[in-house]
Design a protein around this motif. Structure first.
Motif, PDB file in Angstrom:
ATOM      1  N   GLU A  18       0.932  -1.145   0.187  1.00  0.00           N
ATOM      2  CA  GLU A  18       0.170  -0.164   0.009  1.00  0.00           C
ATOM      3  C   GLU A  18       0.882   1.228   0.154  1.00  0.00           C
ATOM      4  OE1 GLU A  18      -2.237   0.414   3.702  1.00  0.00           O
ATOM      5  OE2 GLU A  18      -0.459   0.349   4.902  1.00  0.00           O
ATOM      6  N   PRO A  19       0.447   2.429  -0.495  1.00  0.00           N
ATOM      7  CA  PRO A  19       0.939   3.590  -0.745  1.00  0.00           C
ATOM      8  C   PRO A  19       1.631   4.201   0.783  1.00  0.00           C
ATOM      9  CG  PRO A  19      -1.085   4.049  -1.496  1.00  0.00           C
ATOM     10  CD  PRO A  19      -0.860   2.465  -1.189  1.00  0.00           C
ATOM     11  N   ASP A  20       2.332   5.012   0.961  1.00  0.00           N
ATOM     12  CA  ASP A  20       2.665   5.613   2.238  1.00  0.00           C
ATOM     13  C   ASP A  20       1.657   6.513   2.415  1.00  0.00           C
ATOM     14  OD1 ASP A  20       5.168   4.159   2.672  1.00  0.00           O
ATOM     15  OD2 ASP A  20       6.225   5.511   1.419  1.00  0.00           O
ATOM     16  N   LEU A  21       0.972   7.112   1.712  1.00  0.00           N
ATOM     17  CA  LEU A  21      -0.099   8.139   1.943  1.00  0.00           C
ATOM     18  C   LEU A  21      -1.496   7.515   1.517  1.00  0.00           C
ATOM     19  CD1 LEU A  21       1.747  11.278   0.268  1.00  0.00           C
ATOM     20  CD2 LEU A  21       1.131  10.817   2.856  1.00  0.00           C
ATOM     21  N   ALA A  22      -2.426   7.944   1.885  1.00  0.00           N
ATOM     22  CA  ALA A  22      -4.018   7.872   1.722  1.00  0.00           C
ATOM     23  C   ALA A  22      -4.125   8.074   0.069  1.00  0.00           C
ATOM     24  CB  ALA A  22      -4.711   8.513   2.586  1.00  0.00           C
ATOM     25  N   PRO A  23      -5.099   7.264  -0.321  1.00  0.00           N
ATOM     26  CA  PRO A  23      -5.356   7.411  -1.965  1.00  0.00           C
ATOM     27  C   PRO A  23      -5.781   9.030  -2.155  1.00  0.00           C
ATOM     28  CG  PRO A  23      -6.931   6.209  -0.798  1.00  0.00           C
ATOM     29  CD  PRO A  23      -5.866   6.295   0.199  1.00  0.00           C
ATOM     30  N   ALA A  24      -5.719   9.504  -3.367  1.00  0.00           N
ATOM     31  CA  ALA A  24      -6.031  10.580  -3.526  1.00  0.00           C
ATOM     32  C   ALA A  24      -7.665  11.036  -3.337  1.00  0.00           C
ATOM     33  CB  ALA A  24      -5.759  10.854  -5.263  1.00  0.00           C
ATOM     34  N   SER A  25      -8.496   9.725  -3.683  1.00  0.00           N
ATOM     35  CA  SER A  25      -9.819  10.100  -3.240  1.00  0.00           C
ATOM     36  C   SER A  25     -10.077  10.250  -1.979  1.00  0.00           C
ATOM     37  CB  SER A  25     -10.570   8.528  -3.809  1.00  0.00           C
ATOM     38  OG  SER A  25      -9.820   7.578  -3.031  1.00  0.00           O
ATOM     39  N   GLN A  26      -9.109   9.976  -1.065  1.00  0.00           N
ATOM     40  CA  GLN A  26      -9.209  10.304   0.409  1.00  0.00           C
ATOM     41  C   GLN A  26      -8.690  11.610   0.943  1.00  0.00           C
ATOM     42  OE1 GLN A  26      -8.409   6.914   2.667  1.00  0.00           O
ATOM     43  NE2 GLN A  26      -8.744   7.728   4.797  1.00  0.00           N
ATOM     44  N   LEU A  27      -7.403  11.611   0.550  1.00  0.00           N
ATOM     45  CA  LEU A  27      -6.380  12.822   0.752  1.00  0.00           C
ATOM     46  C   LEU A  27      -6.036  13.469  -0.215  1.00  0.00           C
ATOM     47  CD1 LEU A  27      -4.762  14.149   3.088  1.00  0.00           C
ATOM     48  CD2 LEU A  27      -3.001  12.491   2.519  1.00  0.00           C
ATOM     49  N   THR A  28      -6.127  15.029  -0.177  1.00  0.00           N
ATOM     50  CA  THR A  28      -5.930  15.856  -1.274  1.00  0.00           C
ATOM     51  C   THR A  28      -4.682  16.792  -0.887  1.00  0.00           C
ATOM     52  OG1 THR A  28      -8.390  16.235  -1.609  1.00  0.00           O
ATOM     53  CG2 THR A  28      -6.711  17.688  -2.734  1.00  0.00           C
TER      54      THR A  28
ATOM     55  N   SER B  31       1.565  14.295 -10.869  1.00  0.00           N
ATOM     56  CA  SER B  31       1.952  14.741  -9.417  1.00  0.00           C
ATOM     57  C   SER B  31       0.791  14.602  -8.488  1.00  0.00           C
ATOM     58  CB  SER B  31       2.382  16.223  -9.479  1.00  0.00           C
ATOM     59  OG  SER B  31       2.687  16.535  -7.916  1.00  0.00           O
ATOM     60  N   ILE B  32       0.985  14.280  -7.121  1.00  0.00           N
ATOM     61  CA  ILE B  32      -0.253  14.184  -6.008  1.00  0.00           C
ATOM     62  C   ILE B  32      -0.602  15.753  -5.693  1.00  0.00           C
ATOM     63  CG2 ILE B  32       0.620  11.988  -5.385  1.00  0.00           C
ATOM     64  CD1 ILE B  32       1.971  13.632  -2.730  1.00  0.00           C
ATOM     65  N   PHE B  33       0.216  16.622  -6.016  1.00  0.00           N
ATOM     66  CA  PHE B  33       0.048  18.072  -5.608  1.00  0.00           C
ATOM     67  C   PHE B  33      -0.758  18.952  -6.480  1.00  0.00           C
ATOM     68  CE2 PHE B  33       4.278  17.025  -3.364  1.00  0.00           C
ATOM     69  CZ  PHE B  33       4.012  17.061  -2.093  1.00  0.00           C
ATOM     70  N   LYS B  34      -1.576  19.722  -6.187  1.00  0.00           N
ATOM     71  CA  LYS B  34      -2.422  20.552  -6.899  1.00  0.00           C
ATOM     72  C   LYS B  34      -2.143  21.964  -6.375  1.00  0.00           C
ATOM     73  CE  LYS B  34      -6.567  17.337  -7.010  1.00  0.00           C
ATOM     74  NZ  LYS B  34      -8.039  17.324  -6.882  1.00  0.00           N
ATOM     75  N   SER B  35      -1.966  22.789  -7.470  1.00  0.00           N
ATOM     76  CA  SER B  35      -1.750  24.079  -7.113  1.00  0.00           C
ATOM     77  C   SER B  35      -2.879  24.685  -6.492  1.00  0.00           C
ATOM     78  CB  SER B  35      -1.293  24.943  -8.444  1.00  0.00           C
ATOM     79  OG  SER B  35      -1.120  26.251  -8.092  1.00  0.00           O
ATOM     80  N   TYR B  36      -2.888  25.391  -5.452  1.00  0.00           N
ATOM     81  CA  TYR B  36      -3.893  26.094  -4.566  1.00  0.00           C
ATOM     82  C   TYR B  36      -3.972  27.637  -5.200  1.00  0.00           C
ATOM     83  CZ  TYR B  36      -6.931  27.761  -1.169  1.00  0.00           C
ATOM     84  OH  TYR B  36      -7.925  28.468  -0.459  1.00  0.00           O
ATOM     85  N   GLN B  37      -4.987  28.057  -5.907  1.00  0.00           N
ATOM     86  CA  GLN B  37      -5.312  29.321  -6.500  1.00  0.00           C
ATOM     87  C   GLN B  37      -5.681  30.269  -5.443  1.00  0.00           C
ATOM     88  OE1 GLN B  37      -3.734  29.466  -9.251  1.00  0.00           O
ATOM     89  NE2 GLN B  37      -3.791  27.054  -9.755  1.00  0.00           N
ATOM     90  N   PHE B  38      -4.751  31.247  -5.198  1.00  0.00           N
ATOM     91  CA  PHE B  38      -4.964  32.437  -3.998  1.00  0.00           C
ATOM     92  C   PHE B  38      -4.693  33.678  -4.748  1.00  0.00           C
ATOM     93  CE2 PHE B  38      -5.112  34.632  -0.477  1.00  0.00           C
ATOM     94  CZ  PHE B  38      -6.085  33.852   0.306  1.00  0.00           C
TER      95      PHE B  38
END
Length: 548
Positions: free
Chosen positions: A223-233, A411-418
């Protein structure tokens, strides 16, 4: 048909567990075992030595606690005398307290048959001696504390011990327990069942495995070290220090972040700086770091878990000890403050139902990021991680991203627009408040809180023992008041809120009372998306400008 049966998950009632344990599990609301529990519990019930490797938040504690309790109940059926049967070692006092709490929750229906004692609190050995004389079935403690009791002849395990558990095994050596653990092993019997639980399979774990385990089953879940993208953003937001402070103030004060939040920083001083900064705006927070007494740290975590307050500011102690970081090394070398080596924040402690993790300071490596992110999205809950990144932290972020992505295209990272200019009015207030928190103010705050908490715990200890309910009244998000508080800053006038945010924040012409946007009946956009709190911040007013 047979293949489908093999893939069908095993439930707790199919593991041949005692009815009293099943009733306790039902009371805790655990409907089905996690993957690690499903695989580990049957092996441990068979008496095998097991090395359990699973990511943070996967349910490792219950995976070893349930079979330990079951085996003790089995032994009780034929035992003629009371003896200590299980020893559980953990690297920090907070984790010891947490493990003992889980064991007590699981033995709520058989508390007379199975007793658990946490010996990690730093009280006089003679205070705990009478409790050890009664020979509780399960002992929980740090290696150093356990060894102290053995040498004081308060604890004798050579003949009675049957199960040894070492939790967060990859941290035991890094916390400086190698010598104590090797010496401790000489006081244990030659034959016992051993369990190592760890989030990683580091070199230290391999050394520990050869020292403790005998022909073990290595249970490494794919299993991945991090929770899946459907659960953790995961979100990234590029901003310098002052802009970080402004954004944090706007997000918290307008209640655009929903649910429990942990704010991570890399130094203890930064913990207090942010606490004093937010305190000026009437935002209550709690500081958690290694300089506070262990009882206070445990109590703070418990109150956070109970929902008494929603924001904890935590220092990642690894950042203070990282030899590769020259700046932090100098800071550690100059500091004469005594830190508790048996403390840990980003690892091991079970913060419950955390909706958001905010990295005000980006972690120094991928492992630290993984374990910070592991504080949220635990079990089947949703969670989000928002990382503020300045120019100096960009190389760290790229290294972490490469490590976590491991060659994946996306990438798992999403750019947060601000759009920072939309909250320019907030920036003026934030700048004044940030500058008001001087080094002297931070130092005074640290001294004041330590003295305050020591007084609360020591002077009123006997009173709280007689009145446990009153202990809940003791709050750890109290204002430190080492910075001048201006009452008007705690309010957010309607005129400084951008038009695009007024409906989102619940501010209308008809409802202008303070904190109207916190009412349960308001139908704002963020309430629709409250299952993933940080998604609520993706609103139109902060959308990225279109390129010409």
């Amino acid at each position: 048909m047979s293949e489908e049966n093999e893939q069908k998950p095993v439930n707790f009632h199919e593991m041949e567990l005692d009815d009293r344990i099943l009733k306790a599990i039902a009371k805790l609301g655990w409907q089905t075992p996690t993957m690690i529990q499903e695989k580990a519990i049957p092996l441990l019930l068979e008496g095998k030595d097991v090395l359990v490797r699973a990511r943070t938040g996967s349910g490792k504690t219950a995976a070893f606690a349930i079979p330990v309790i079951q085996k003790i109940l089995n032994i009780k059926q034929t035992a003629t005398q009371q003896d200590i049967k299980a020893l559980i070692l953990a690297p920090s006092k907070e984790l010891c307290h947490q493990i003992c709490t889980v064991v007590k929750d699981l033995t709520v229906k058989c508390s007379r048959e199975v007793r658990c004692l946490d010996i990690s609190p730093q009280v006089e050995l003679n205070v705990q001696k009478p409790l050890l004389v009664e020979k509780p079935d399960i002992i929980v403690g740090t290696p150093a504390r356990t060894l102290q009791h053995i040498k004081a002849e308060n604890l004798y395990l050579k003949k009675s011990l049957e199960i040894l558990v070492i939790d967060e095994a990859d941290l035991v050596f890094s916390f400086g327990y190698e010598e104590e653990l090797r010496e401790l092993m000489t006081y244990l019997p030659k034959l016992y069942q051993a369990i190592l639980a760890s989030a990683t399979l580091s070199e230290d774990v391999k050394n520990l495995k050869s020292l403790v385990l005998h022909n073990p089953v290595i249970l490494k879940l794919e299993e991945p070290d991090l929770a899946p993208a459907s659960q953790l953003t995961h979100y990234l937001l590029y901003a310098e220090e002052m802009d970080k402070a402004t954004i944090l103030y706007a997000l918290l004060k307008l209640h655009l972040i929903r649910g429990k939040t942990i704010i991570f920083v890399n130094t203890v001083d930064k913990c207090y700086k942010i606490k004093l900064y937010l305190e000026q705006f009437g935002i209550p927070t709690c500081v958690l770091n290694s300089e506070l007494p262990a009882t206070i740290r445990c109590h703070s975590v418990n109150q956070f878990n109970q929902g008494i307050y929603d924001i904890i500011i935590a220092s990642d102690e690894k950042a203070l000890e990282q030899p590769g970081n020259e700046r932090n090394f100098r800071e550690t070398k100059k500091s004469k403050r005594r830190k508790d080596k048996e403390s840990g924040v980003s690892r091991g402690i079970d913060f419950q139902f955390v909706a958001n993790v905010i990295n005000f300071d980006f972690p120094l490596d991928a492992e630290a990021y993984i374990h910070r992110a592991g504080r949220t999205a635990r079990g089947n809950n949703q969670g989000s991680v928002l990382s503020f990144i300045c120019i100096k932290e960009k190389p760290l972020q790229e290294i972490v991203e490469r490590t976590i992505n491991q060659g994946q295209d996306t990438s798992i990272f999403k750019s947060y627009q601000f759009k920072l200019d939309e909250v320019e009015a907030f920036k003026y207030r934030a700048k004044d408040a940030w500058k008001a928190v001087t080094r002297i103010a931070v130092r005074e705050a640290r001294l004041k809180e330590i003295k305050q908490e020591i007084f609360n715990c020591q002077k009123l200890k006997s009173y709280f023992e007689d009145n446990p309910n009153d202990l809940q009244v003791l709050r750890h998000d109290k204002a430190l008041h080492t910075v001048r508080i201006q009452q008007h800053l705690s309010d957010v006038p309607e005129y400084i809120i951008p038009p695009t945010l007024k409906s989102l924040a619940g501010v209308t012409k008809r409802k202008r009372k303070r904190d109207n946007y916190r009412t349960e009946n308001s139908t704002t956009k963020f309430q629709v998306k409250k299952s993933n709190p940080l998604l609520s911040m993706q609103f139109e007013g902060f959308s990225k400008k279109k390129k010409k």
